[in-house]
Write a protein that holds these residues in place. Structure first.
Motif, mmCIF file in Angstrom:
data_model
loop_
_atom_site.group_PDB
_atom_site.id
_atom_site.type_symbol
_atom_site.label_atom_id
_atom_site.label_comp_id
_atom_site.label_asym_id
_atom_site.label_seq_id
_atom_site.Cartn_x
_atom_site.Cartn_y
_atom_site.Cartn_z
ATOM 1 N N GLU A 156 -15.156 2.249 -7.597
ATOM 2 C CA GLU A 156 -14.499 1.027 -8.048
ATOM 3 C C GLU A 156 -13.046 1.345 -8.367
ATOM 4 O O GLU A 156 -12.697 2.495 -8.669
ATOM 5 N N LEU A 157 -12.220 0.318 -8.294
ATOM 6 C CA LEU A 157 -10.793 0.472 -8.561
ATOM 7 C C LEU A 157 -10.427 -0.471 -9.699
ATOM 8 O O LEU A 157 -10.719 -1.668 -9.646
ATOM 9 N N ARG A 158 -9.784 0.080 -10.737
ATOM 10 C CA ARG A 158 -9.385 -0.708 -11.903
ATOM 11 C C ARG A 158 -7.892 -0.552 -12.158
ATOM 12 O O ARG A 158 -7.315 0.504 -11.875
ATOM 13 N N ASP A 159 -7.273 -1.607 -12.711
ATOM 14 C CA ASP A 159 -5.850 -1.544 -13.009
ATOM 15 C C ASP A 159 -5.607 -0.909 -14.364
ATOM 16 O O ASP A 159 -6.540 -0.458 -15.035
ATOM 17 N N ASP A 160 -4.336 -0.876 -14.771
ATOM 18 C CA ASP A 160 -3.994 -0.229 -16.037
ATOM 19 C C ASP A 160 -4.578 -0.960 -17.243
ATOM 20 O O ASP A 160 -4.700 -0.392 -18.323
ATOM 21 N N ASN A 161 -4.961 -2.223 -17.064
ATOM 22 C CA ASN A 161 -5.566 -3.004 -18.144
ATOM 23 C C ASN A 161 -7.086 -2.938 -18.094
ATOM 24 O O ASN A 161 -7.763 -3.722 -18.758
ATOM 25 N N ASN A 162 -7.603 -2.027 -17.267
ATOM 26 C CA ASN A 162 -9.041 -1.813 -17.079
ATOM 27 C C ASN A 162 -9.719 -3.013 -16.426
ATOM 28 O O ASN A 162 -10.923 -3.190 -16.526
ATOM 29 N N LYS A 163 -8.927 -3.836 -15.739
ATOM 30 C CA LYS A 163 -9.493 -4.961 -15.010
ATOM 31 C C LYS A 163 -9.883 -4.497 -13.616
ATOM 32 O O LYS A 163 -9.103 -3.846 -12.924
ATOM 33 N N LYS A 164 -11.105 -4.845 -13.207
ATOM 34 C CA LYS A 164 -11.591 -4.380 -11.912
ATOM 35 C C LYS A 164 -10.850 -5.070 -10.771
ATOM 36 O O LYS A 164 -10.768 -6.296 -10.718
ATOM 37 N N VAL A 202 -7.765 -3.694 0.547
ATOM 38 C CA VAL A 202 -7.818 -4.069 -0.858
ATOM 39 C C VAL A 202 -6.402 -4.384 -1.322
ATOM 40 O O VAL A 202 -5.459 -3.647 -1.019
ATOM 41 N N GLU A 203 -6.229 -5.483 -2.023
ATOM 42 C CA GLU A 203 -4.895 -5.894 -2.469
ATOM 43 C C GLU A 203 -4.658 -5.458 -3.906
ATOM 44 O O GLU A 203 -5.447 -5.775 -4.800
ATOM 45 N N ILE A 204 -3.561 -4.733 -4.104
ATOM 46 C CA ILE A 204 -3.147 -4.332 -5.441
ATOM 47 C C ILE A 204 -2.325 -5.481 -6.016
ATOM 48 O O ILE A 204 -1.257 -5.797 -5.483
ATOM 49 N N PRO A 205 -2.785 -6.131 -7.083
ATOM 50 C CA PRO A 205 -2.106 -7.353 -7.540
ATOM 51 C C PRO A 205 -0.740 -7.114 -8.167
ATOM 52 O O PRO A 205 0.152 -7.960 -8.028
ATOM 53 N N ASN A 206 -0.567 -5.986 -8.855
ATOM 54 C CA ASN A 206 0.693 -5.724 -9.564
ATOM 55 C C ASN A 206 1.346 -4.444 -9.049
ATOM 56 O O ASN A 206 0.660 -3.501 -8.658
ATOM 57 N N CYS A 207 2.668 -4.438 -9.075
ATOM 58 C CA CYS A 207 3.436 -3.286 -8.568
ATOM 59 C C CYS A 207 3.541 -2.200 -9.634
ATOM 60 O O CYS A 207 3.769 -2.484 -10.817
ATOM 61 N N TYR A 208 3.426 -0.939 -9.188
ATOM 62 C CA TYR A 208 3.571 0.216 -10.084
ATOM 63 C C TYR A 208 4.734 1.107 -9.655
ATOM 64 O O TYR A 208 4.850 2.242 -10.107
ATOM 65 N N ASN A 266 10.822 4.874 -19.021
ATOM 66 C CA ASN A 266 9.969 5.328 -20.116
ATOM 67 C C ASN A 266 8.504 4.934 -19.923
ATOM 68 O O ASN A 266 7.632 5.353 -20.684
ATOM 69 N N VAL A 267 8.228 4.123 -18.896
ATOM 70 C CA VAL A 267 6.841 3.732 -18.616
ATOM 71 C C VAL A 267 6.255 4.759 -17.651
ATOM 72 O O VAL A 267 6.279 4.591 -16.430
ATOM 73 N N THR A 268 5.756 5.840 -18.184
ATOM 74 C CA THR A 268 5.220 6.930 -17.369
ATOM 75 C C THR A 268 3.689 6.852 -17.339
ATOM 76 O O THR A 268 3.059 6.323 -18.254
ATOM 77 N N LYS A 269 3.116 7.378 -16.286
ATOM 78 C CA LYS A 269 1.659 7.435 -16.125
ATOM 79 C C LYS A 269 1.016 6.060 -16.266
ATOM 80 O O LYS A 269 0.147 5.828 -17.103
ATOM 81 N N SER A 270 1.486 5.137 -15.445
ATOM 82 C CA SER A 270 0.887 3.807 -15.379
ATOM 83 C C SER A 270 0.496 3.563 -13.930
ATOM 84 O O SER A 270 1.359 3.590 -13.049
ATOM 85 N N TYR A 271 -0.782 3.316 -13.683
ATOM 86 C CA TYR A 271 -1.258 3.190 -12.312
ATOM 87 C C TYR A 271 -2.691 2.668 -12.302
ATOM 88 O O TYR A 271 -3.392 2.691 -13.323
ATOM 89 N N PRO A 272 -3.144 2.204 -11.128
ATOM 90 C CA PRO A 272 -4.572 1.920 -10.978
ATOM 91 C C PRO A 272 -5.352 3.237 -10.971
ATOM 92 O O PRO A 272 -4.813 4.290 -10.625
ATOM 93 N N VAL A 273 -6.623 3.140 -11.336
ATOM 94 C CA VAL A 273 -7.469 4.334 -11.395
ATOM 95 C C VAL A 273 -8.692 4.109 -10.516
ATOM 96 O O VAL A 273 -9.369 3.075 -10.616
ATOM 97 N N LEU A 274 -8.954 5.084 -9.650
ATOM 98 C CA LEU A 274 -10.128 5.056 -8.787
ATOM 99 C C LEU A 274 -11.259 5.818 -9.476
ATOM 100 O O LEU A 274 -11.104 6.993 -9.819
#
Length: 603
Positions: free
Chosen positions: A516-524, A549-555, A561-569
């Motif tokens: 499963e793939l989730r965004d930085d807000n833990n939304k699937k 699969v469409e990534i809804p938001n750009c990273y 200063n916004v480091t380590k923000s990404y979707p998580v597989l």
């Protein structure tokens, strides 16, 4: 007076730096010597005494010499005064009636009017441009009379042109047949049957055609800023506040966008290919590219141990506009020096043909533009007729036929075998896994086909005694569609990881997993569904998790200063549900992952 800018205002040119050695002079009037003794006269005296050059004289007496674009000195000499100094010059003087002198005189009237209105910055820039495009475009240091054949001349504005004395031809303009050469005490003057054409470099071309390129040039020039150079400035003394007062303050023009593009498009000695979108093409490009930068209003970041620790709120629209312009305008240039074929500077047709048909072109800021029709003309150049510039070739784009997924979005590979690629592992019996390199260990080369691994034979083995979740960050994703695959190595490739029964016979493992793939807000964002994916026991294979699969938001392009923000597989290996531990079988339980492939979806 209605302002009609016959020549557009330009950016800084290399030629301006050549003037740094100009000596100061007084404001006294010069005594004009008899015209008949031309060798005893300076170039300026010979100009002023020749009635066929009175239009030229009126212009040169009113245009001041700028040592650089943002020269603030109030004691600038005019070009008339410059040509009266003892320094050696060659000047090619256009005769009355062979060029539009009135246009320049009107421009000088506009300079005076702007100054009277207190618009000194505009006036200075226009006057500087007049000097660069007209006076300096007919003027060179040194004397070019010793060589009668064709020779290359470096004009005072940095432009290169040819002078062929034997053929009486300068920069494509004929010398006057009656009086070709006028010897002077500080060089030589030639009389021209026309104006020396100004050769636009890539930056000049945009500035001179703002009716067509107002948006790209406006965006680019808006980033110009003046930076004070203490080392190049001449100090005077301290004022009453103990602050240094400079006799001559030197400023250099800095442009963030040009610097980020790694293309010196103002440099006359460089060679570039440029794609410059017209206003219509710019609007199309912005519409296409901005979709890659669809930002959320806030982001979770600082990923540590399976969770994001911080939240950052941002102005999504402003950041999207900024990064859209940045991506577009810094990726327009290509350097023939890195093409797979070598080209001479003058091989216009060869460079154009290569650009049209290359499978890919790498921009100066390392963006790769792929040709969707390899071996054929790249559709991104549809309708673009190449224009020769003094430092390269320009393709004015009348429409923007580039799919951003063929350019700005490139394939990514996440090397799972690296410990730095692992975000978190839950229920692992060997922490965050162990990396193996088949080039360094003994493996079962006759049992498992590893050809899909390519040159790198590395993978990471995750071991468990029950269900296990492996979290893998997927950084730097745009808001677009991707195809995501995973490369898995059969565990039995290693002797220590194979299963055997009590009699020593191998037992196949029948490993299965889901994702499963989730965004930085833990939304699937996506999952692989109820059907588990079965791993081959015979060969290393790439398994498609999602064809699209469409990534809804750009990273990409988030604040620094916004480091380590990404979707998580999340890869879920559920041993307890599989019933794969067959009676009497012995061996470790786990899954071996080598890489994650993330490919943009292209039409």
């Amino acid at each position: 007076m209605k302002r009609n800018r016959f020549y557009q205002m330009m950016g800084g040119l290399l030629g301006a730096t050549l003037l740094l050695g100009i000596p100061s002079c007084s404001d006294d009037h010069y005594d004009i010597k008899p015209a008949e003794d031309t060798a005893a006269n300076t170039i300026w005296q010979n100009i002023e005494s020749n009635q066929q050059l009175d239009s030229l004289a009126m212009i040169l007496k009113r245009v001041r010499v700028y040592t650089r674009e943002d020269d603030k000195s109030s004691k600038k000499m005019t070009y008339a005064e410059l040509l009266n100094t003892p320094q050696t010059y060659t000047f090619w003087a256009p005769l009355n009636g062979t060029y539009n002198a009135k246009a320049y005189l009107d421009q000088l009237d506009e300079v005076d009017e702007l100054r009277a209105e207190g618009k000194s910055s505009e006036a200075d820039k226009l006057e500087y441009t007049l000097g660069v495009q007209f006076a300096q475009n007919h003027l060179a240091r040194f004397n070019y009379e010793s060589n009668m054949g064709e020779q290359e001349v470096r004009l005072l504005n940095g432009k290169l042109c040819t002078y062929h004395a034997a053929q009486s031809l300068f920069n494509g303009v004929a010398l006057n047949e009656d009086t070709k050469n006028v010897p002077s005490s500080n060089g030589t003057m030639h009389l021209l049957e026309g104006q020396s054409p100004f050769a636009y470099n890539i930056y000049d071309y945009m500035a001179a055609n703002t009716d067509l390129f107002s948006k790209v040039y406006g965006t680019l020039s808006a980033r110009d800023s003046s930076v004070f150079s203490e080392s190049a400035s001449i100090p005077g003394g301290l004022n009453e506040n103990g602050e240094m007062v400079y006799v001559d303050s030197v400023y250099y023009t800095y442009n963030e966008l040009l610097n980020n593009s790694n293309a010196q498009i103002k440099n006359e000695d460089s060679l570039y290919v440029a794609m410059i979108p017209s206003d219509a093409a710019w609007d199309q490009a912005v519409e296409k590219i901005s979709k890659l930068f669809n930002y959320a209003d806030s982001y979770k970041y600082n990923y540590t141990g399976g969770s994001f620790l911080s939240t950052y709120k941002l102005n999504a629209d402003s950041l999207r506009d900024y990064n859209t312009n940045q991506a577009l305008i810094t990726s327009m240039y290509f350097s023939p020096s890195i093409f797979s074929q070598e080209f001479s500077r003058d091989d216009f047709d060869g460079i154009v043909n290569y650009v049209y048909n290359a499978d890919s072109l790498i921009s100066t800021n390392y963006i790769t533009y792929y040709n969707p029709t390899p071996g054929q003309k790249n559709p991104m150049f549809a309708g673009a007729e190449p224009v020769k510039a003094s430092n390269g070739i320009i393709f004015p784009l009348m429409s923007y036929e580039i799919d951003p997924n063929y350019a700005f979005v490139s394939r990514q590979t996440v090397n799972v075998y690296s410990p730095y690629s692992i975000g978190n592992v839950v229920n692992s019996s060997n922490d965050n896994g162990v990396t193996y390199d088949l080039d360094a260990v003994s493996y079962r080369d006759t049992v498992v086909d590893i050809s899909a691994m390519g040159e790198s034979k590395m993978f990471r083995y995750f071991q468990t005694s029950r269900s296990m979740t492996i979290s893998i960050p997927l950084p730097d994703l745009y808001s677009t569609k991707y195809r995501i695959r995973i490369q898995i190595v059969p565990n039995r490739v290693l002797f220590d990881h194979m299963w055997q029964d009590n009699d020593g016979n191998e037992v196949l493992q029948e490993s299965v997993f889901s994702a499963e793939l989730r965004d930085d807000n833990n939304k699937k964002i996506a999952d692989t569904g109820r059907d588990l994916i079965q791993v081959s026991d015979d060969a290393v294979k790439n398994y498609t998790l999602w064809e699209e699969v469409e990534i809804p938001n750009c990273y990409v392009g988030l604040p620094s200063n916004v480091t380590k923000s990404y979707p998580v597989l999340n890869i879920s290996y559920r041993f307890s549900d599989q019933g794969q531990r067959k009676k009497g079988a012995n061996g470790p339980v786990g899954i071996s992952i080598s890489k994650i492939f993330i490919d943009p979806v292209r039409e």
